[in-house]
Design a protein around this motif. Structure first.
Motif, PDB file in Angstrom:
ATOM      1  N   TRP A  13       0.836  -1.215   0.000  1.00 24.15           N
ATOM      2  CA  TRP A  13       0.000   0.000   0.000  1.00 24.15           C
ATOM      3  C   TRP A  13       0.869   1.263   0.000  1.00 24.15           C
ATOM      4  O   TRP A  13       0.550   2.262  -0.636  1.00 24.15           O
ATOM      5  CB  TRP A  13      -0.977   0.000   1.189  1.00 24.15           C
ATOM      6  CG  TRP A  13      -2.082  -1.014   0.968  1.00 24.15           C
ATOM      7  CD1 TRP A  13      -2.314  -2.147   1.670  1.00 24.15           C
ATOM      8  CD2 TRP A  13      -3.069  -0.960  -0.033  1.00 24.15           C
ATOM      9  NE1 TRP A  13      -3.379  -2.837   1.181  1.00 24.15           N
ATOM     10  CE2 TRP A  13      -3.875  -2.112   0.087  1.00 24.15           C
ATOM     11  CE3 TRP A  13      -3.368  -0.107  -1.094  1.00 24.15           C
ATOM     12  CZ2 TRP A  13      -4.949  -2.380  -0.739  1.00 24.15           C
ATOM     13  CZ3 TRP A  13      -4.447  -0.408  -1.876  1.00 24.15           C
ATOM     14  CH2 TRP A  13      -5.200  -1.512  -1.704  1.00 24.15           C
ATOM     15  N   MET A  14       1.948   1.171   0.671  1.00 23.19           N
ATOM     16  CA  MET A  14       2.839   2.341   0.668  1.00 23.19           C
ATOM     17  C   MET A  14       3.412   2.547  -0.724  1.00 23.19           C
ATOM     18  O   MET A  14       3.495   3.670  -1.204  1.00 23.19           O
ATOM     19  CB  MET A  14       3.979   2.175   1.695  1.00 23.19           C
ATOM     20  CG  MET A  14       3.500   2.367   3.114  1.00 23.19           C
ATOM     21  SD  MET A  14       4.801   2.105   4.322  1.00 23.19           S
ATOM     22  CE  MET A  14       5.874   3.429   3.967  1.00 23.19           C
ATOM     23  N   LEU A  16       2.046   1.487  -3.521  1.00 28.65           N
ATOM     24  CA  LEU A  16       0.951   1.890  -4.399  1.00 28.65           C
ATOM     25  C   LEU A  16       0.626   3.359  -4.212  1.00 28.65           C
ATOM     26  O   LEU A  16       0.486   4.103  -5.185  1.00 28.65           O
ATOM     27  CB  LEU A  16      -0.284   1.007  -4.126  1.00 28.65           C
ATOM     28  CG  LEU A  16      -1.483   1.294  -5.019  1.00 28.65           C
ATOM     29  CD1 LEU A  16      -1.141   0.967  -6.476  1.00 28.65           C
ATOM     30  CD2 LEU A  16      -2.696   0.523  -4.561  1.00 28.65           C
ATOM     31  N   SER A  17       0.552   3.809  -2.958  1.00 31.21           N
ATOM     32  CA  SER A  17       0.236   5.235  -2.736  1.00 31.21           C
ATOM     33  C   SER A  17       1.391   6.118  -3.240  1.00 31.21           C
ATOM     34  O   SER A  17       1.182   7.190  -3.804  1.00 31.21           O
ATOM     35  CB  SER A  17      -0.072   5.498  -1.260  1.00 31.21           C
ATOM     36  OG  SER A  17       1.054   5.205  -0.464  1.00 31.21           O
ATOM     37  N   PHE A  18       2.634   5.644  -3.075  1.00 30.91           N
ATOM     38  CA  PHE A  18       3.774   6.407  -3.594  1.00 30.91           C
ATOM     39  C   PHE A  18       3.721   6.494  -5.108  1.00 30.91           C
ATOM     40  O   PHE A  18       3.952   7.565  -5.696  1.00 30.91           O
ATOM     41  CB  PHE A  18       5.099   5.755  -3.129  1.00 30.91           C
ATOM     42  CG  PHE A  18       6.307   6.432  -3.673  1.00 30.91           C
ATOM     43  CD1 PHE A  18       6.734   7.647  -3.117  1.00 30.91           C
ATOM     44  CD2 PHE A  18       7.012   5.911  -4.755  1.00 30.91           C
ATOM     45  CE1 PHE A  18       7.827   8.276  -3.638  1.00 30.91           C
ATOM     46  CE2 PHE A  18       8.102   6.554  -5.267  1.00 30.91           C
ATOM     47  CZ  PHE A  18       8.535   7.753  -4.708  1.00 30.91           C
ATOM     48  N   VAL A  20       0.998   6.223  -6.992  1.00 32.94           N
ATOM     49  CA  VAL A  20      -0.104   7.100  -7.405  1.00 32.94           C
ATOM     50  C   VAL A  20       0.312   8.564  -7.243  1.00 32.94           C
ATOM     51  O   VAL A  20       0.109   9.391  -8.142  1.00 32.94           O
ATOM     52  CB  VAL A  20      -1.374   6.779  -6.585  1.00 32.94           C
ATOM     53  CG1 VAL A  20      -2.447   7.836  -6.787  1.00 32.94           C
ATOM     54  CG2 VAL A  20      -1.906   5.409  -6.971  1.00 32.94           C
ATOM     55  N   VAL A  21       0.898   8.872  -6.096  1.00 34.92           N
ATOM     56  CA  VAL A  21       1.344  10.270  -5.873  1.00 34.92           C
ATOM     57  C   VAL A  21       2.402  10.643  -6.904  1.00 34.92           C
ATOM     58  O   VAL A  21       2.392  11.752  -7.458  1.00 34.92           O
ATOM     59  CB  VAL A  21       1.856  10.439  -4.424  1.00 34.92           C
ATOM     60  CG1 VAL A  21       2.558  11.776  -4.233  1.00 34.92           C
ATOM     61  CG2 VAL A  21       0.717  10.305  -3.442  1.00 34.92           C
TER      62      VAL A  21
END
Length: 166
Positions: A13-14, A16-18, A20-21
């Motif tokens: 998740w980290m 993936l969020s990185f 996406v950002v």
């Protein structure tokens, strides 16, 4: 769960969020930031170019100023030299004029002295003539009071006249 050993799900998740950002930043943020950096770079380049041009103009102005200052100094020296020459010319003309005036006055004084001297000599001669006539008259009166002396005088004068005519 430990901070030093994260679990796989948290990492996923980290990441993936990185991602996406990062994608969002790459799509919308980085171009703006890059564009702003590029504009800032162009602004800095233009500023540097303007500063370089300004320095060149300043150097040119400084060189022109120095040239004008040197020209002004040369003009000052020329003017001072001309003033000195004019001063010398005026002084020499004044000296010549003073010498001419002094000579003229000296000549006038000499002529006046000569005229007064000649007048004095004429006056002395006149006085001597008058005195001589007076003395002669007195001598003749005293000597010619007797008839014999008068006759001798007349004879002597006649003899002198005849001798001088012959």
């Amino acid at each position: 769960m430990s901070l030093l050993q994260p679990e796989f799900g948290l990492l996923f998740w980290m990441l993936l969020s990185f991602a996406v950002v990062f994608i969002i930043l790459a799509k919308f943020g980085f171009p703006v930031i890059t564009k702003m950096v590029e504009e800032r770079k162009q602004f800095i380049d233009k500023s540097l170019e303007a500063a370089k041009t300004a320095n060149e103009q300043l150097a040119g102005i400084k060189a022109d100023g120095e040239a004008m200052l040197a020209e002004a100094r040369e003009e000052q020296v020329r003017i001072l030299n001309e003033a000195a020459a004019i001063r010398e010319k005026i002084l020499s003309e004044a000296k010549v004029s003073a010498q001419i005036e002094a000579k003229k006055q000296l000549d006038e004084v000499r002529l006046q002295i000569q005229a007064e001297k000649e007048e004095a000599i004429r006056d002395v001669r006149r006085q001597i003539a008058v005195l001589s006539v007076d003395i002669a008259e007195k001598v003749i009166r005293t000597n010619l009071t007797k008839d014999k002396a008068q006759m001798e005088m007349i004879d002597r004068l006649l003899d002198e006249l005849t001798v001088s005519k012959s």
